[in-house]
Scaffold this active site. Structure first.
Site, PDB file in Angstrom:
ATOM      1  N   LYS A  95      64.034  96.180  48.153  1.00 48.03           N
ATOM      2  CA  LYS A  95      63.857  95.610  46.819  1.00 48.03           C
ATOM      3  C   LYS A  95      64.466  96.553  45.786  1.00 48.03           C
ATOM      4  CE  LYS A  95      60.141  93.611  43.975  1.00 48.03           C
ATOM      5  NZ  LYS A  95      58.706  93.255  43.962  1.00 48.03           N
ATOM      6  N   SER A 170      57.801  88.831  42.267  1.00 46.99           N
ATOM      7  CA  SER A 170      59.022  89.497  41.878  1.00 46.99           C
ATOM      8  C   SER A 170      59.917  89.879  43.074  1.00 46.99           C
ATOM      9  CB  SER A 170      58.683  90.763  41.078  1.00 46.99           C
ATOM     10  OG  SER A 170      57.975  91.686  41.874  1.00 46.99           O
ATOM     11  N   SER A 194      53.497  89.415  43.711  1.00 46.68           N
ATOM     12  CA  SER A 194      54.951  89.590  43.775  1.00 46.68           C
ATOM     13  C   SER A 194      55.535  89.529  45.174  1.00 46.68           C
ATOM     14  CB  SER A 194      55.326  90.934  43.157  1.00 46.68           C
ATOM     15  OG  SER A 194      55.370  90.826  41.761  1.00 46.68           O
TER      16      SER A 194
END
Length: 483
Positions: A95, A170, A194
Site C-alpha cells: 500500500k 483506503s 480501510s
C-alpha cells in the site's frame, strides 16, 4: 468498452488458468516442488498488471526490474535448497502508505508526490525477509482517509467488477489488484474499515487483526489501537500464509503480541458443530442497503447449512460511535496537524481533532471501556459475531462518498462506514470474506468478528464459508481495451 458501457461483469474460475491466477498457497507449493519459478510467477503478474491496470488504476508505482532481480535471486536460493521464509518467491504489492526504501511512497498526497523513503516500514521489511517479491505500490486516498480510493496524485481506483464503481478504500488499490489477479498478496491497513471495505467491494479477503498482532511503528501515537496493518488476499488460506510471515513480536510497538507468526501455519479446518455465531443484520440500528442485506442473509444461511449454531441477535454498539470519532479526530490532529498542505478530508479531520478536549477523551475512554466489558460477556456466549462489512454495495466512482443508505441521509463522509468502524473499537479481529453478488453483479462481503486475540479462529470460519460458497473464485471480466 463492452456492450454494457463500463460494466466489467464477472465470470467463474480463473482468467486464463495462467500462473497469475493461482492462489498464493498454490504458488508456494509449486515453488517448493520446483514446478514453477519465482521469475515465471513475477513475469505472469507483470503481464497481468500490463493488461488490466490501465483500466482499474490499482498499482500506481511499478518496480518491475527490481522485482525480476529479486525473483531471480529467489530462484537461485531455491536451487541451493534455501527457503527464506513462508512467502519465498511470491509476488506482493505494498500500500502506498507503507514506506519502501528507495521506492516512491506518496501517501496519496500531493505534498509527497516525489517522496522516496530511506527506510522500510517494519511490515515491508518482514515481507521482504519472508521472501516476498515486491511488484510495486497500490493506490490509496490521501493518508488513507476515507473508504473511497481517489487522490490528487494518481486519481481514482475503479472497481474491476464494474468500472463505473468505487473499489472502496483506503486499501482500494490493493483490493482491485487482488481481484484482477495482478498479485496474490497485498498489505493493507485499517482504522475505520480501510481493509475490510475494499475487500468487500472487490470480492477478496481481508483481515483486520487484533491490535498488536501485526506490530506497526508509529512516530506519534504508539499506543493508538484503532489503526492496524493487516493482510489482503483472495482466500482465508492465503491470509493465514501471509500472517505467518507478518505476525509476531516486534519491540517497535508497545502493543506487540508475543505469539509467533508460525501459529498461523496450522491447518484451517475446524469442527463447526459446537460453534455459536451471533448474526446482527444491522449492528443494532444501522440502515443497510437491501441488496447488501439479501447477500448477507444468504451467507448466514450457508453458515447454518455447515452445522454452525446461528442466532440472530439484537446488538447495541452505539457507544462505539462517539468513542471512535473522538479518538480518530484526536489522532488526526496529533499526526497531521503540522502538515503544511493537506486535502479537504484530512483537513476536516484535523479541525475536528483540534476541538477535542480532555473531557471528550475521558468520556470516549469511559464509553469504550463500558463497551469492552459488554462485548466480553457477549463473547462468553458466542464464538463469533457476523454482520455486513459495508452498509452499501460499491457506489459510483465519481461520487466522493455515500450520502444516503437505504433512504437515510448520512450527516458526513464518515457516517456510511459505521458497520466497519464500530467494530474497530472492539479490539477484536475482523475479516471480510466474499459472500455473494447483488443482482447487478456487485460484490458483497460478510464481516466475521472474533473474540479479541482469536485471529486464527476468524480465518477458520472464513475458510469454511468460502469453501462452502466458492464466491471467491468469481473473477472480474474486464472489457477488452480499445485498440
Amino acid at each position: 468498452m463492452s456492450e454494457h458501457g463500463e460494466q466489467a461483469g464477472h465470470h467463474d474460475g480463473h482468467h486464463d488458468g495462467g500462473p497469475a491466477d493461482l492462489t498464493a498457497t498454490e504458488m508456494a507449493a509449486l515453488l517448493r516442488a520446483r514446478e514453477v519459478s519465482a521469475v515465471e510467477l513475477t513475469q505472469a503478474c507483470l503481464r497481468r498488471i500490463e493488461e488490466t491496470n490501465p483500466q482499474v488504476n490499482a498499482i500506481v508505482t511499478l518496480t518491475a526490474e527490481r522485482a525480476l532481480d529479486q525473483a531471480a535471486r529467489a530462484d537461485e536460493d531455491l536451487a541451493r535448497g534455501l527457503v527464506r521464509g513462508p512467502l519465498h518467491g511470491i509476488p506482493v504489492a505494498h500500500k502506498d502508505l507503507a514506506d519502501t526504501a528507495g521506492v516512491r511512497t506518496t501517501y496519496g498526497s500531493r505534498a509527497f508526490a516525489d517522496h522516496v523513503p530511506v527506510e522500510d516500514d517494519p511490515l515491508v521489511r518482514r515481507i521482504r525477509e519472508a521472501g516476498g517479491i515486491a511488484l510495486g505500490k497500490t493506490n490509496t486516498p490521501e493518508f488513507g482517509t476515507g473508504s473511497h480510493t481517489v487522490n490528487e496524485v494518481f486519481g481514482a481506483t475503479r472497481n474491476p467488477y464494474d468500472l463505473s464503481k468505487s473499489a472502496g478504500g483506503s486499501s482500494g488499490g490493493a483490493a482491485a489488484a487482488l481481484a484482477c489477479r495482478m498479485v496474490p498478496f497485498a498489505d493493507g491497513s485499517d482504522m475505520g474499515g480501510s481493509l475490510r471495505n475494499p475487500a468487500s467491494f472487490c470480492n477478496v479477503a481481508g483481515l483486520r487483526p487484533t491490535p498488536g498482532r501485526v506490530p506497526s511503528k508509529s512516530p506519534t501515537a504508539a499506543w493508538f489501537t484503532l489503526s492496524v496493518a493487516g493482510p489482503m488476499a483472495r482466500t482465508a488460506g492465503d491470509l493465514a500464509l501471509f500472517m505467518s510471515a507478518i505476525a509476531g513480536f516486534d519491540p517497535v510497538s508497545p502493543l506487540a503480541i508475543r505469539e509467533d507468526g508460525s501459529a498461523f501455519a496450522e491447518p484451517l479446518d475446524m469442527d463447526l458443530t459446537s460453534v455459536r455465531v451471533a448474526f446482527s443484520p444491522d449492528l443494532g440500528s444501522l440502515p443497510v442497503d437491501p441488496r447488501t442485506a439479501t447477500a448477507t442473509a444468504r451467507a448466514v444461511e450457508a453458515l447454518a447449512g455447515l452445522g454452525v449454531q446461528v442466532e440472530q441477535v439484537d446488538l447495541d454498539l452505539s457507544d462505539a460511535e462517539e468513542a471512535f470519532r473522538v479518538y480518530r479526530s484526536w489522532h488526526y490532529a496529533l499526526t497531521f496537524g503540522d502538515f503544511p498542505e493537506v486535502g479537504p478530508n484530512v483537513a476536516w479531520n484535523v479541525e475536528q481533532g483540534r476541538k477535542v478536549t480532555g473531557a471528550d477523551l475521558g468520556r470516549a475512554e469511559r464509553l469504550r471501556t463500558r463497551l469492552w466489558h459488554r462485548m466480553r460477556r457477549f463473547f462468553g456466549r458466542y464464538d463469533f459475531l457476523v454482520a455486513p462489512v459495508s452498509q452499501v454495495p460499491p457506489f459510483p466512482v465519481g461520487q466522493p462518498y455515500v450520502t444516503e443508505v437505504a433512504g437515510v441521509e448520512m450527516p458526513d463522509y464518515l457516517a456510511w462506514m459505521r458497520s466497519c468502524y464500530w467494530i474497530s473499537v472492539l479490539h477484536a479481529p475482523a475479516m471480510s470474506v466474499p459472500c455473494g453478488f447483488t443482482s447487478d453483479g456487485l460484490p458483497v462481503g460478510l464481516q466475521i468478528v472474533g473474540r479479541p486475540w482469536a485471529d486464527m479462529d476468524v480465518l477458520r470460519l472464513g475458510h469454511a464459508l468460502e469453501q462452502a460458497t466458492g464466491f471467491w473464485r468469481t473473477a472480474p471480466r474486464l472489457p477488452e481495451p480499445a485498440v
